[in-house]
Design a protein around this motif. Sequence first.
Motif, mmCIF file in Angstrom:
data_model
loop_
_atom_site.group_PDB
_atom_site.id
_atom_site.type_symbol
_atom_site.label_atom_id
_atom_site.label_comp_id
_atom_site.label_asym_id
_atom_site.label_seq_id
_atom_site.Cartn_x
_atom_site.Cartn_y
_atom_site.Cartn_z
ATOM 1 N N ILE A 290 0.840 -1.206 0.000
ATOM 2 C CA ILE A 290 0.000 0.000 0.000
ATOM 3 C C ILE A 290 0.873 1.253 0.000
ATOM 4 O O ILE A 290 0.629 2.198 -0.757
ATOM 5 C CB ILE A 290 -0.959 -0.024 1.209
ATOM 6 C CG1 ILE A 290 -2.006 -1.110 1.007
ATOM 7 C CG2 ILE A 290 -1.622 1.327 1.415
ATOM 8 C CD1 ILE A 290 -2.768 -1.473 2.260
ATOM 9 N N LYS A 291 1.916 1.256 0.812
ATOM 10 C CA LYS A 291 2.825 2.410 0.877
ATOM 11 C C LYS A 291 3.521 2.623 -0.465
ATOM 12 O O LYS A 291 3.640 3.755 -0.952
ATOM 13 C CB LYS A 291 3.848 2.198 1.987
ATOM 14 C CG LYS A 291 4.796 3.358 2.171
ATOM 15 C CD LYS A 291 5.733 3.094 3.342
ATOM 16 C CE LYS A 291 6.654 4.269 3.545
ATOM 17 N NZ LYS A 291 7.936 4.097 2.909
ATOM 18 N N ASN A 292 3.994 1.547 -1.090
ATOM 19 C CA ASN A 292 4.670 1.663 -2.380
ATOM 20 C C ASN A 292 3.726 2.168 -3.471
ATOM 21 O O ASN A 292 4.109 2.999 -4.297
ATOM 22 C CB ASN A 292 5.281 0.323 -2.783
ATOM 23 C CG ASN A 292 6.479 -0.045 -1.931
ATOM 24 O OD1 ASN A 292 7.102 0.809 -1.312
ATOM 25 N ND2 ASN A 292 6.796 -1.331 -1.888
ATOM 26 N N GLU A 293 2.503 1.685 -3.489
ATOM 27 C CA GLU A 293 1.530 2.144 -4.489
ATOM 28 C C GLU A 293 1.168 3.607 -4.274
ATOM 29 O O GLU A 293 0.988 4.350 -5.233
ATOM 30 C CB GLU A 293 0.264 1.279 -4.455
ATOM 31 C CG GLU A 293 0.383 -0.005 -5.204
ATOM 32 C CD GLU A 293 0.728 0.173 -6.675
ATOM 33 O OE1 GLU A 293 0.112 1.009 -7.360
ATOM 34 O OE2 GLU A 293 1.627 -0.532 -7.139
ATOM 35 N N GLU A 294 1.072 4.017 -3.015
ATOM 36 C CA GLU A 294 0.781 5.428 -2.744
ATOM 37 C C GLU A 294 1.919 6.313 -3.250
ATOM 38 O O GLU A 294 1.682 7.348 -3.873
ATOM 39 C CB GLU A 294 0.575 5.665 -1.254
ATOM 40 C CG GLU A 294 0.314 7.126 -0.932
ATOM 41 C CD GLU A 294 0.389 7.446 0.544
ATOM 42 O OE1 GLU A 294 -0.088 8.537 0.911
ATOM 43 O OE2 GLU A 294 0.923 6.641 1.317
ATOM 44 N N GLU A 295 3.166 5.921 -3.002
ATOM 45 C CA GLU A 295 4.308 6.701 -3.474
ATOM 46 C C GLU A 295 4.332 6.772 -4.998
ATOM 47 O O GLU A 295 4.616 7.822 -5.573
ATOM 48 C CB GLU A 295 5.608 6.108 -2.950
ATOM 49 C CG GLU A 295 5.831 6.351 -1.477
ATOM 50 C CD GLU A 295 7.092 5.681 -0.956
ATOM 51 O OE1 GLU A 295 7.877 5.135 -1.770
ATOM 52 O OE2 GLU A 295 7.288 5.693 0.264
ATOM 53 N N ARG A 296 4.029 5.667 -5.650
ATOM 54 C CA ARG A 296 3.996 5.643 -7.108
ATOM 55 C C ARG A 296 2.893 6.546 -7.641
ATOM 56 O O ARG A 296 3.075 7.281 -8.605
ATOM 57 C CB ARG A 296 3.786 4.199 -7.575
ATOM 58 C CG ARG A 296 4.327 3.931 -8.946
ATOM 59 C CD ARG A 296 4.308 2.454 -9.302
ATOM 60 N NE ARG A 296 5.312 1.728 -8.538
ATOM 61 C CZ ARG A 296 5.077 0.622 -7.823
ATOM 62 N NH1 ARG A 296 3.881 0.109 -7.777
ATOM 63 N NH2 ARG A 296 6.035 0.026 -7.172
ATOM 64 N N ALA A 297 1.741 6.534 -6.998
ATOM 65 C CA ALA A 297 0.624 7.378 -7.427
ATOM 66 C C ALA A 297 0.910 8.856 -7.177
ATOM 67 O O ALA A 297 0.564 9.711 -7.988
ATOM 68 C CB ALA A 297 -0.654 6.962 -6.709
ATOM 69 N N ARG A 298 1.545 9.157 -6.049
ATOM 70 C CA ARG A 298 1.887 10.560 -5.746
ATOM 71 C C ARG A 298 2.902 11.109 -6.722
ATOM 72 O O ARG A 298 2.981 12.313 -6.925
ATOM 73 C CB ARG A 298 2.420 10.688 -4.323
ATOM 74 C CG ARG A 298 1.320 10.707 -3.306
ATOM 75 C CD ARG A 298 1.850 10.999 -1.942
ATOM 76 N NE ARG A 298 2.026 12.449 -1.783
ATOM 77 C CZ ARG A 298 2.378 12.998 -0.646
ATOM 78 N NH1 ARG A 298 2.624 12.258 0.406
ATOM 79 N NH2 ARG A 298 2.509 14.301 -0.556
ATOM 80 N N GLY A 299 3.702 10.242 -7.330
ATOM 81 C CA GLY A 299 4.643 10.692 -8.359
ATOM 82 C C GLY A 299 3.917 11.238 -9.569
ATOM 83 O O GLY A 299 4.398 12.160 -10.240
ATOM 84 N N LEU A 300 2.754 10.691 -9.871
ATOM 85 C CA LEU A 300 1.956 11.169 -11.007
ATOM 86 C C LEU A 300 1.028 12.304 -10.603
ATOM 87 O O LEU A 300 0.819 13.245 -11.355
ATOM 88 C CB LEU A 300 1.133 10.013 -11.580
ATOM 89 C CG LEU A 300 1.927 8.836 -12.127
ATOM 90 C CD1 LEU A 300 1.006 7.693 -12.475
ATOM 91 C CD2 LEU A 300 2.749 9.268 -13.321
ATOM 92 N N ASN A 301 0.425 12.185 -9.413
ATOM 93 C CA ASN A 301 -0.518 13.190 -8.938
ATOM 94 C C ASN A 301 -0.337 13.348 -7.435
ATOM 95 O O ASN A 301 -0.693 12.457 -6.670
ATOM 96 C CB ASN A 301 -1.953 12.756 -9.265
ATOM 97 C CG ASN A 301 -2.978 13.769 -8.849
ATOM 98 O OD1 ASN A 301 -2.661 14.824 -8.303
ATOM 99 N ND2 ASN A 301 -4.233 13.449 -9.093
ATOM 100 N N PRO A 302 0.202 14.493 -6.978
ATOM 101 C CA PRO A 302 0.463 14.648 -5.545
ATOM 102 C C PRO A 302 -0.795 14.722 -4.687
ATOM 103 O O PRO A 302 -0.706 14.716 -3.465
ATOM 104 C CB PRO A 302 1.263 15.950 -5.466
ATOM 105 C CG PRO A 302 0.940 16.679 -6.699
ATOM 106 C CD PRO A 302 0.646 15.647 -7.741
ATOM 107 N N LEU A 303 -1.976 14.759 -5.302
ATOM 108 C CA LEU A 303 -3.220 14.809 -4.538
ATOM 109 C C LEU A 303 -3.755 13.419 -4.210
ATOM 110 O O LEU A 303 -4.748 13.292 -3.508
ATOM 111 C CB LEU A 303 -4.282 15.607 -5.298
ATOM 112 C CG LEU A 303 -3.897 17.046 -5.644
ATOM 113 C CD1 LEU A 303 -5.037 17.725 -6.365
ATOM 114 C CD2 LEU A 303 -3.505 17.823 -4.408
#
Length: 174
Positions: free
Chosen positions: A103-116
């Motif tokens: 979950i933490k890794n997916e959140e970091e990957r998603a924040r790389g595309l969209n910080p929101l």
Amino acid sequence: MGTVKRSSREYRTGYKKKSISMDPYRPRGASRKISVCEGCRAVYMNKRWYAEGDVDETVLRNPEAAKVVCPACLKIRDNFPGGIVTLKGDYVLPHKHALMKLIKNEEERARGLNPLERVMSVKENGYGSLVIFTTNEKLAQRLGRAIKKAFHGEVAYHWSHDNKLARVDWVRAA
């Protein structure tokens, strides 16, 4: 024989569905000024939010930059989730550490595309399940797909059309 009268209306294939967003945290208009979030230091410029590390340091120090609170920080402050992911089954608690790391890794990957796109909170509900609250519905969907791909099991997506909320239920027996 009679002649056939043709209609003056033309058939148009270009139809665009008008969607009305009911998200109260979405800004109504684009600001021409550069804005910096007071909480997460995300930067709004050129009609888009950028992570703090993606912009030049001079932009962050610009005295004309407006200090605002980004929509994700507002949702976290008001506890207004856009997505709810529920992990159920006998498999969850024994493998909680591995699930949380994913979950933490997916959140970091998603924040790389969209910080929101952020995980608001993770809670155990007392029945052997984990409940994850996200700031938007796309991150909830992304988490559901990643967990199913890594840990298998069954996943179900439930979309609400009126208030932009996604519920993702993942189940796996031991």
